[in-house]
Design a protein around this motif. Sequence first.
Motif, PDB file in Angstrom:
ATOM      1  N   TRP A 143      -3.257   7.706 -14.636  1.00  0.00           N
ATOM      2  CA  TRP A 143      -1.995   7.926 -13.930  1.00  0.00           C
ATOM      3  C   TRP A 143      -2.222   8.779 -12.696  1.00  0.00           C
ATOM      4  CZ3 TRP A 143       2.815   6.291 -13.539  1.00  0.00           C
ATOM      5  CH2 TRP A 143       3.747   7.096 -12.898  1.00  0.00           C
ATOM      6  N   LEU A 144      -1.745   8.298 -11.541  1.00  0.00           N
ATOM      7  CA  LEU A 144      -1.770   9.052 -10.297  1.00  0.00           C
ATOM      8  C   LEU A 144      -0.328   9.361  -9.897  1.00  0.00           C
ATOM      9  CD1 LEU A 144      -4.443   7.095  -8.211  1.00  0.00           C
ATOM     10  CD2 LEU A 144      -4.766   9.160  -9.584  1.00  0.00           C
ATOM     11  N   PRO A 145       0.015  10.621  -9.657  1.00  0.00           N
ATOM     12  CA  PRO A 145       1.410  10.979  -9.379  1.00  0.00           C
ATOM     13  C   PRO A 145       2.024  10.211  -8.209  1.00  0.00           C
ATOM     14  CG  PRO A 145       0.120  12.952  -9.811  1.00  0.00           C
ATOM     15  CD  PRO A 145      -0.851  11.813  -9.736  1.00  0.00           C
ATOM     16  N   MET A 146       1.253   9.918  -7.161  1.00  0.00           N
ATOM     17  CA  MET A 146       1.801   9.260  -5.981  1.00  0.00           C
ATOM     18  C   MET A 146       1.667   7.740  -6.018  1.00  0.00           C
ATOM     19  SD  MET A 146       3.013  11.785  -4.322  1.00  0.00           S
ATOM     20  CE  MET A 146       3.422  10.954  -2.783  1.00  0.00           C
ATOM     21  N   ALA A 147       0.936   7.211  -6.969  1.00  0.00           N
ATOM     22  CA  ALA A 147       0.682   5.767  -6.991  1.00  0.00           C
ATOM     23  C   ALA A 147       1.051   5.107  -8.305  1.00  0.00           C
ATOM     24  CB  ALA A 147      -0.791   5.485  -6.675  1.00  0.00           C
ATOM     25  N   GLY A 148       1.177   5.856  -9.378  1.00  0.00           N
ATOM     26  CA  GLY A 148       1.466   5.269 -10.670  1.00  0.00           C
ATOM     27  C   GLY A 148       0.196   4.913 -11.420  1.00  0.00           C
ATOM     28  N   TRP A 149       0.252   3.840 -12.178  1.00  0.00           N
ATOM     29  CA  TRP A 149      -0.881   3.443 -13.003  1.00  0.00           C
ATOM     30  C   TRP A 149      -1.953   2.805 -12.146  1.00  0.00           C
ATOM     31  CZ3 TRP A 149      -1.540   5.523 -17.454  1.00  0.00           C
ATOM     32  CH2 TRP A 149      -0.439   5.939 -18.191  1.00  0.00           C
ATOM     33  N   CYS A 150      -3.135   3.384 -12.227  1.00  0.00           N
ATOM     34  CA  CYS A 150      -4.269   2.969 -11.391  1.00  0.00           C
ATOM     35  C   CYS A 150      -5.402   2.513 -12.305  1.00  0.00           C
ATOM     36  CB  CYS A 150      -4.717   4.123 -10.501  1.00  0.00           C
ATOM     37  SG  CYS A 150      -6.104   3.739  -9.410  1.00  0.00           S
ATOM     38  N   TRP A 151      -5.987   1.375 -11.981  1.00  0.00           N
ATOM     39  CA  TRP A 151      -7.080   0.823 -12.784  1.00  0.00           C
ATOM     40  C   TRP A 151      -8.391   1.468 -12.385  1.00  0.00           C
ATOM     41  CZ3 TRP A 151      -7.802  -1.477 -17.150  1.00  0.00           C
ATOM     42  CH2 TRP A 151      -9.006  -2.120 -17.431  1.00  0.00           C
ATOM     43  N   ASN A 160       0.828  -1.196   0.000  1.00  0.00           N
ATOM     44  CA  ASN A 160       0.000   0.000   0.000  1.00  0.00           C
ATOM     45  C   ASN A 160       0.864   1.249   0.000  1.00  0.00           C
ATOM     46  OD1 ASN A 160      -2.243   1.628   0.150  1.00  0.00           O
ATOM     47  ND2 ASN A 160      -2.403   1.476   2.380  1.00  0.00           N
ATOM     48  N   ASP A 161       0.357   2.321  -0.570  1.00  0.00           N
ATOM     49  CA  ASP A 161       1.061   3.590  -0.569  1.00  0.00           C
ATOM     50  C   ASP A 161       0.899   4.231   0.805  1.00  0.00           C
ATOM     51  OD1 ASP A 161       1.907   3.629  -3.287  1.00  0.00           O
ATOM     52  OD2 ASP A 161      -0.172   3.957  -3.846  1.00  0.00           O
ATOM     53  N   LYS A 162       1.948   4.139   1.619  1.00  0.00           N
ATOM     54  CA  LYS A 162       1.876   4.664   2.966  1.00  0.00           C
ATOM     55  C   LYS A 162       1.796   6.185   2.915  1.00  0.00           C
ATOM     56  CE  LYS A 162       2.264   0.585   4.748  1.00  0.00           C
ATOM     57  NZ  LYS A 162       1.109  -0.044   5.391  1.00  0.00           N
ATOM     58  N   GLY A 163       0.952   6.718   3.760  1.00  0.00           N
ATOM     59  CA  GLY A 163       0.842   8.162   3.871  1.00  0.00           C
ATOM     60  C   GLY A 163      -0.032   8.796   2.818  1.00  0.00           C
ATOM     61  N   THR A 164      -0.598   8.013   1.916  1.00  0.00           N
ATOM     62  CA  THR A 164      -1.432   8.558   0.842  1.00  0.00           C
ATOM     63  C   THR A 164      -2.778   7.846   0.851  1.00  0.00           C
ATOM     64  OG1 THR A 164       0.537   8.934  -0.496  1.00  0.00           O
ATOM     65  CG2 THR A 164      -1.576   9.017  -1.622  1.00  0.00           C
ATOM     66  N   SER A 165      -3.836   8.612   0.714  1.00  0.00           N
ATOM     67  CA  SER A 165      -5.162   8.010   0.616  1.00  0.00           C
ATOM     68  C   SER A 165      -5.896   8.621  -0.564  1.00  0.00           C
ATOM     69  CB  SER A 165      -5.961   8.223   1.912  1.00  0.00           C
ATOM     70  OG  SER A 165      -6.224   9.590   2.127  1.00  0.00           O
ATOM     71  N   TYR A 166      -6.906   7.906  -1.028  1.00  0.00           N
ATOM     72  CA  TYR A 166      -7.643   8.323  -2.210  1.00  0.00           C
ATOM     73  C   TYR A 166      -9.131   8.162  -1.954  1.00  0.00           C
ATOM     74  CZ  TYR A 166      -3.089   7.867  -4.395  1.00  0.00           C
ATOM     75  OH  TYR A 166      -1.762   8.000  -4.686  1.00  0.00           O
ATOM     76  N   ALA A 167      -9.880   9.150  -2.383  1.00  0.00           N
ATOM     77  CA  ALA A 167     -11.321   9.018  -2.463  1.00  0.00           C
ATOM     78  C   ALA A 167     -11.667   8.479  -3.850  1.00  0.00           C
ATOM     79  CB  ALA A 167     -11.988  10.369  -2.214  1.00  0.00           C
ATOM     80  N   ASN A 195     -15.920   5.103 -10.241  1.00  0.00           N
ATOM     81  CA  ASN A 195     -14.710   4.521  -9.660  1.00  0.00           C
ATOM     82  C   ASN A 195     -13.438   5.278  -9.997  1.00  0.00           C
ATOM     83  OD1 ASN A 195     -15.999   2.315  -8.308  1.00  0.00           O
ATOM     84  ND2 ASN A 195     -16.166   1.254 -10.277  1.00  0.00           N
ATOM     85  N   THR A 196     -13.551   6.488 -10.524  1.00  0.00           N
ATOM     86  CA  THR A 196     -12.355   7.298 -10.754  1.00  0.00           C
ATOM     87  C   THR A 196     -11.732   7.690  -9.418  1.00  0.00           C
ATOM     88  OG1 THR A 196     -13.198   8.181 -12.841  1.00  0.00           O
ATOM     89  CG2 THR A 196     -11.501   9.458 -11.707  1.00  0.00           C
ATOM     90  N   PRO A 197     -10.429   7.470  -9.234  1.00  0.00           N
ATOM     91  CA  PRO A 197      -9.796   7.862  -7.969  1.00  0.00           C
ATOM     92  C   PRO A 197      -9.642   9.377  -7.876  1.00  0.00           C
ATOM     93  CG  PRO A 197      -8.160   6.986  -9.485  1.00  0.00           C
ATOM     94  CD  PRO A 197      -9.492   6.799 -10.145  1.00  0.00           C
ATOM     95  N   ILE A 198      -9.789   9.895  -6.670  1.00  0.00           N
ATOM     96  CA  ILE A 198      -9.677  11.322  -6.388  1.00  0.00           C
ATOM     97  C   ILE A 198      -8.547  11.504  -5.375  1.00  0.00           C
ATOM     98  CG2 ILE A 198     -10.861  13.394  -5.616  1.00  0.00           C
ATOM     99  CD1 ILE A 198     -12.081  12.204  -8.105  1.00  0.00           C
ATOM    100  N   SER A 199      -7.625  12.418  -5.648  1.00  0.00           N
ATOM    101  CA  SER A 199      -6.487  12.640  -4.760  1.00  0.00           C
ATOM    102  C   SER A 199      -6.426  14.100  -4.339  1.00  0.00           C
ATOM    103  CB  SER A 199      -5.180  12.221  -5.455  1.00  0.00           C
ATOM    104  OG  SER A 199      -5.043  12.856  -6.709  1.00  0.00           O
ATOM    105  N   GLU A 200      -5.533  14.403  -3.424  1.00  0.00           N
ATOM    106  CA  GLU A 200      -5.392  15.767  -2.929  1.00  0.00           C
ATOM    107  C   GLU A 200      -5.040  16.721  -4.064  1.00  0.00           C
ATOM    108  OE1 GLU A 200      -2.610  16.078   0.209  1.00  0.00           O
ATOM    109  OE2 GLU A 200      -3.909  15.148   1.715  1.00  0.00           O
TER     110      GLU A 200
END
Length: 601
Positions: free
Chosen positions: A276-284, A34-41, A66-71
Amino acid sequence: MRKTALLAATVIVLGVCAFGQETPTQSQPAQEQNDKGTSYAHLSYVDGRIFLQRASDLGYEEVTINTPISEGDRLGTADGRTEISFGGTKFARLDNDTKIDIQTLPGDVSSKIRLRHWSGNLYLDLGSLDKEKNFELLTPKATFYFLEKGLYRIDIGADGRTEILVFKGLVETAAEDGSILVKEGQRLALTDGRFDGRPNDFFVGADDAFDRWNNDRAALVQRFYAQSRLPGDIAEYESELEAYGHWSEIDPFGFVWIPGGMAPNWRPYSWGHWTWLPMAGWCWVPYEPWGWCTYHYGRWQWNPGFGWYWIPMSGWGPAWVNWWWDDFYYGWAPMSWWGYPGIIYNNYYYGHGWDGDYPSDSRALTVVRKDQLQDPNVSRVAMRSDEIRAIGHLRLTETAPILRPDPNAPLRLEPLGDRGGVLIRKDGPAEITGNELPSGPRLIRSADRPRSADMEKETGQSPNDSSPARIIERTGKGQDVPSGSSPERRIRKTEGGESAGIIPFPSSSRISGESSGKHVSLSGLLRDKFYRVLQGDRASGSSSSKSGSVSGRSSSSSSNRSSSAGSSRSSSPSRSGSSSSSRSGSSGRSSSGSSGSVKKK
């Protein structure tokens, strides 16, 4: 002599302690990453046209369920509504022509969520709150600190007038002339950063379409089941999975979930797209309405008796897959419980590794061309088995491709009628720098080998004898849904239509490959300048025609307050207490081949 005996006893004790430490076994699952310190809505509901602007990006993208939302992301609706799930039964629901920024999400340092509400109508459904002021909402002229879990509506009119209505809970409202507590069943209005007066009581009822839609959504997400089969961090998805599939018990995994109504050729990580998520990379980003939980937690495996099943596990990940790529193609397969790429070969499933190259005709493998990795519908561009065989040797790895979206991709002006327009990012073919062919995964135990009739004759052992799983099938609710239809239909319908919670997915023209508008080059302007999608160039002082205007509610004394306002969070704000029709479980099986022992109970 006594010292010698004491020294010997000390050595024995230390040796026992050393050899008594727990060692990993081959039955343990792959380690979570898991990406520690990062969470996604994520967007748990999408209806209509919804646009997302990533942090530090000039253009927007039209998003789907289901699109991820980040800070740092900005989300806006045009002629549609959407729901954001923050986890922990916290939701934000946006009406038409509404714009918000996601400023802060929970992390290692703080568990606070902070949003900025620019315009439009917003519902905050806070089913949990760790501590006071752990959820904040900023508006152009006021700040709201939520002190209790509850249900809140905030409206910002075209003239900037702001109003908050507290259906349940307690909120502190801070403005230029101080702060005021707004209690359950009260409303408060502000103009130009100053309070219009003291909080007053309002009649709790579903006044407009946005109220009714919020009630329907709240009734769905608040359903809980006494028997929880999921880890605590994803327990809130129990009702969602119950509606779209059924559960079985498989050793050594325990309860696993089987989706219903899937086409025979369906496989995980095939109906959706990569982002593409900057803190996680390729996200499905899956298009299945139940996809957020099952693609970002746990693992997918296959059984010839009922097809693909999902193993619940804690720990979020952008995509639990193994990758392969070269200069022209990208491929992936669902990661097994043991951390190896899953293989379906001759109607047998292999999850403990493979002795040699990955079989090109494995039914778990998806391969696309390099310039199609970001295609809005992977299932449409996935290569056929004969095309994959022509590629040659394949070896999958846990490492994702070293790939970044093209930062210089052109922008397209998407007209939205009287709402103005929005700049859409049109991604071009991305380049790979420093790319190397992936190596094979580490070996935990001897790799599986393909089984054949000759092997069975030599060993006297049938393939069924090697099955590690004891399967106890438990039937779900409802009737089986016949397979064979396209996975792009709605997998399950709920009685009562949209008001009963049917999730229209996906609702973006990107999936069908449609495009409109003309190309422009405006990369030197500021991002806020392009957010005319939601407001347009409207004449100042014009009256708002949107549903739920701040002046459309009638006040009453506290004695007329609806009793539903003080009930539990599952209560509807409507006096009539309307609720959506109950969902019946849907189950279906896709079977292929026959191997493995299946015991029905």
